[in-house]
Design an enzyme around this catalytic site. Structure first.
Site, mmCIF file in Angstrom:
data_model
loop_
_atom_site.group_PDB
_atom_site.id
_atom_site.type_symbol
_atom_site.label_atom_id
_atom_site.label_comp_id
_atom_site.label_asym_id
_atom_site.label_seq_id
_atom_site.Cartn_x
_atom_site.Cartn_y
_atom_site.Cartn_z
ATOM 1 N N ARG A 66 0.825 -1.191 -0.109
ATOM 2 C CA ARG A 66 0.114 0.129 -0.046
ATOM 3 C C ARG A 66 0.968 1.276 -0.134
ATOM 4 N NH1 ARG A 66 -5.395 0.133 1.690
ATOM 5 N NH2 ARG A 66 -6.358 -1.794 1.751
ATOM 6 N N HIS A 110 -17.211 13.668 3.771
ATOM 7 C CA HIS A 110 -17.977 12.499 4.334
ATOM 8 C C HIS A 110 -19.644 12.581 4.251
ATOM 9 C CE1 HIS A 110 -18.365 8.367 5.784
ATOM 10 N NE2 HIS A 110 -19.148 8.968 6.614
HETATM 11 C C1 GRF Z 1 -19.732 11.416 -1.694
HETATM 12 O O1 GRF Z 1 -21.042 11.112 -1.068
HETATM 13 C C2 GRF Z 1 -18.614 11.591 -0.790
HETATM 14 O O2 GRF Z 1 -19.051 12.292 0.529
HETATM 15 C C3 GRF Z 1 -18.171 10.433 -0.403
HETATM 16 O O3 GRF Z 1 -18.179 9.724 -1.711
HETATM 17 C C4 GRF Z 1 -19.027 10.222 -2.469
HETATM 18 C C5 GRF Z 1 -18.573 10.562 -3.596
HETATM 19 O O4 GRF Z 1 -19.468 11.037 -4.745
HETATM 20 N N1 GRF Z 1 -16.662 10.392 0.189
HETATM 21 P P1 GRF Z 1 -18.610 11.971 -5.964
HETATM 22 O O5 GRF Z 1 -17.780 10.817 -6.786
HETATM 23 O O6 GRF Z 1 -17.733 13.017 -5.553
HETATM 24 O O7 GRF Z 1 -20.014 12.123 -6.689
#
Ligand code: GRF
Length: 207
Positions: A66, A110
């Site tokens: 990783r 998030h």
């Molecule tokens: C979003 O809901 C974000 O909060 C999470 O993953 C999703 C990504 O959506 N981390 P996108 O690819 O930006 O449309």
């Protein structure tokens, strides 16, 4: 921290699009130097190219460790003089090579009010738990999953007839507002970290 962003994605990149739009319309003073996806099929790569932004795939497969993968990301980001790394649906845990290269300079969005419902499927977890409000958290990234100092949160009400998809849609609208705003706050630089707390300079002046 300079105003050059590197955006890491794994999928559709709607938060990437929110950053692109905020920059285009003068709501965010920044440049996106590169978009990197760990998946070739991420449609966010196409969004970036449409906007004239360099977009590359660095697959997470085929590395010895990783850390080796993370070091490859750091090389690409540093080569383009990136100052702030924006995770936008990047479905990988960030390891120490990236964290050490960008201390307090990696940000994530998030879809819940952290510390509730960290990890994947946050909207479904919120519904299953029966909470009445959920929302969005933008936070600095640390070694713990979805756990770094919180820059900004926005609340979204949970409705009785919500399904995970409907709640996710409303949260996403708030993400698109919150993410560019939080990135702008970070770039403005008038903040400090005290313990877990992200505090803006204005806070101390107001005391
Ligand atoms: C979003 O809901 C974000 O909060 C999470 O993953 C999703 C990504 O959506 N981390 P996108 O690819 O930006 O449309």
């Amino acid at each position: 921290m300079n105003r050059i962003l590197g955006v890491l994605i794994s999928g559709r990149g709607s938060n990437l699009q929110a950053l692109i739009d905020a920059i285009k319309h003068g709501r965010l003073d920044a440049t996106i130097a590169v978009v990197i996806s760990n998946r070739e099929d991420a449609s966010g790569l196409e969004r970036a190219r449409q906007a004239g932004i360099e977009a590359i795939c660095i697959s997470h497969h085929g590395w010895l460790s990783r850390d080796d993968y993370d070091r490859a990301l750091v090389d690409e980001l540093r080569r383009r003089n990136v100052g702030l790394v924006c995770l936008a649906g990047f479905m990988r845990v960030v390891g120490s090579p990236l964290l050490d290269a960008y201390p307090n300079a990696i940000v994530n969005v998030h879809p819940s009010l952290l510390p509730s419902f960290a990890g994947v499927d946050a909207q479904r977890k919120a519904l299953d738990h029966g909470v009445k409000v959920s929302g969005v958290t933008v936070h600095l990234v640390t070694a713990e999953l979805d756990d770094g100092p919180i820059i900004l949160q926005r609340v979204v009400r949970v409705l009785d007839d919500d399904r995970p998809e409907t709640l996710a849609d409303r949260i996403l609208q708030e993400e698109h507002l919150a993410y560019p705003t939080a990135v702008g706050l970070l770039l403005d630089g008038e903040w400090r970290i005290e313990g877990r707390r992200f505090l803006r300079a204005r806070t101390s002046a107001a005391r």
